[in-house]
Motif scaffolding. Structure first.
Motif, PDB file in Angstrom:
ATOM      1  N   GLY A 118      16.698 -25.678  34.792  1.00 14.15           N
ATOM      2  CA  GLY A 118      15.957 -26.931  34.936  1.00 14.15           C
ATOM      3  C   GLY A 118      14.975 -27.090  33.786  1.00 14.15           C
ATOM      4  N   GLU A 175      12.477 -32.068  28.748  1.00 10.31           N
ATOM      5  CA  GLU A 175      12.940 -33.201  29.547  1.00 10.31           C
ATOM      6  C   GLU A 175      13.116 -34.438  28.664  1.00 10.31           C
ATOM      7  N   THR A 182      19.023 -30.479  30.399  1.00 14.40           N
ATOM      8  CA  THR A 182      19.185 -30.564  31.842  1.00 14.40           C
ATOM      9  C   THR A 182      19.725 -29.253  32.407  1.00 14.40           C
ATOM     10  N   ARG A 227      27.343 -27.946  26.993  1.00 16.56           N
ATOM     11  CA  ARG A 227      27.262 -28.672  28.269  1.00 16.56           C
ATOM     12  C   ARG A 227      28.679 -29.073  28.665  1.00 16.56           C
TER      13      ARG A 227
END
Ligand SMILES: [Zn+2]
Length: 423
Positions: free
Chosen positions: A356, A364, A369, A407
């Protein structure tokens, strides 16, 4: 736990599941959980002033621990020492020369052949006092930092383990130690290793450290240092599959880490650090008792008591496995730029997987992510947390860097404007 590589962090709070437990054990654990919660609430009460070294609050916490050990039926004593003025972290404070103390309790071994060998179970009981040095939230300086997870939780687990073992008769000697001065750079454990009670350091068979065990989530327990003895992985496995409690156990790693076990590992002893992982209240004034999973602490205490028993009764030596000291981790708090990711502390191959990002952080804003695996920051390849810490230290607040992540099987390049660290 000390602010070093952990600077890159924080996590989420979710209720733990206890559905892995049998009903009979659930009932008995609820009794243990109530005891544990009472200990956490005392230690992490505002009256204890954040258990800063040199405070009356830390003195009261030490007396409480002494009382807990003695009431369990153990030979208990204080080990007094003074804060070395030249310790790197102490230079940021006015605490050099301050008197403080470890609390030591002994369960003598029953076997004439093995009682000269010692299983040490330790937890630090100091914390950050009113914040300032070591805290992640500089705006909160002057507010009490209760350190309910860090490390009232480990101290409560230590007391519970003492209660579970005190009336048994292990072959080897078991020594319980509540360390002071950990947040100032593992001072109490360093003093203990230089002045071990009751035997020389070579007689220490293994050291089990409990630091931040109060946020068990999804039964996920980290046993760091599992690679420091050849016998540890299979021993942990068999206890976890055949013991009282079943964890999602992540056993891995060498004995270098930002807590007291690393001092014993440096003295070439096998070590394990039990840890329920980071969260967003780490080293902040919001690390309070009402976020603690007391049932989880009781489960960890039962598991570590079972492990300590196995270690204190098994025949034969452990096979120590050394590892080189990682570079640039000592005394590293307070410099380098801030990104605000929440790394997966169990590690991931080929990069740093994050679970996170902190709200409002540069991470952020850059679009990082949960699930991303960071493989490079700026010009630096990131293979692990140490690389990541190094990369952030090589930059300053305000620098713009490209962050390369994997990702969903594809490479992404994100741009982050790095921020300023809290301390
Ligand atoms: Zn800490």
């Amino acid at each position: 736990m000390i602010t070093t590589v952990l600077l890159v962090t924080a996590t989420l709070v979710a209720p733990a599941t206890q559905d892995t437990l049998s009903r009979g054990l659930k009932d008995s654990l609820s009794v243990a959980a109530r005891r544990v919660l009472a200990d956490v609430r005392f230690l992490a009460d505002d009256r204890q002033e954040g258990r800063g070294v040199g405070t009356a609050g830390l003195g009261r916490a030490g007396a409480y621990i002494w009382d807990g050990f003695a009431r369990a039926g153990l030979q208990t004593s204080f080990q007094d020492f003074t804060v070395p003025p030249d310790a790197p972290a102490v230079l940021h404070t006015t605490l050099g020369g301050t008197a403080t103390r470890n609390v030591v309790a002994i369960l003598p071994g029953a076997s004439p052949a093995l009682r000269g060998e010692v299983v040490v179970i330790g937890a630090h009981y100091d914390h950050l006092g009113l914040g300032g040095f070591g805290a992640m939230d500089p705006d909160s300086t002057g507010r009490v930092h209760n350190g309910a997870d860090d490390n009232a939780s480990g101290t409560a687990a230590l007391l519970e383990i003492a209660r579970l073992l005190a009336h048994r008769h292990p072959a080897r000697t078991v020594v319980f130690v509540a360390f002071s001065g950990e947040e100032l750079g593992t001072l109490g454990s360093s003093y203990f290793v230089q002045h071990p009670v009751p035997q020389p350091v070579d007689s220490i068979y293994a050291m089990l450290n409990l630091d931040m065990v109060g946020r068990l989530r999804g039964a996920r327990l980290l046993a760091l240092g599992a690679a420091t003895a050849k016998e540890f992985p299979s021993l942990l496995d068999s206890l976890n599959s055949g013991g009282h409690v079943r964890f999602d156990l992540r056993a891995s790693g060498d004995g270098w880490g930002p807590s007291d076990h690393s001092v014993f590992f440096a003295a070439r002893r096998p070590v394990l650090h039990f840890f329920t992982d980071l969260h967003e209240d780490y080293h902040r004034s919001t690390d309070d008792w009402d976020k603690i999973n007391a049932g989880g602490i009781a489960q960890v205490a039962q598991f570590v008591a079972d492990l300590a028993w196995a270690l204190a009764t098994r025949p034969g030596p452990l096979t120590f496995v050394d590892a080189p000291r990682p570079p640039a981790t000592a005394g590293g708090s307070g410099y380098g730029a801030y990104l605000g990711t929440i790394p997966d502390m169990t590690g991931s191959p080929g990069g740093v997987r994050i679970t996170g990002v902190r709200a409002g952080s540069p991470a952020e804003q850059a679009g990082l992510t949960a699930g991303d695996v960071i493989t490079a920051i700026g010009a630096k390849v990131v293979a692990n947390l140490f690389d990541m810490t190094d990369a952030l230290r090589s930059h300053q607040a305000g620098d713009t860097v490209v962050i390369v992540v994997q990702r969903a099987g594809a490479e992404q390049r994100l741009t982050a404007v790095l921020g300023k660290r809290a301390s």
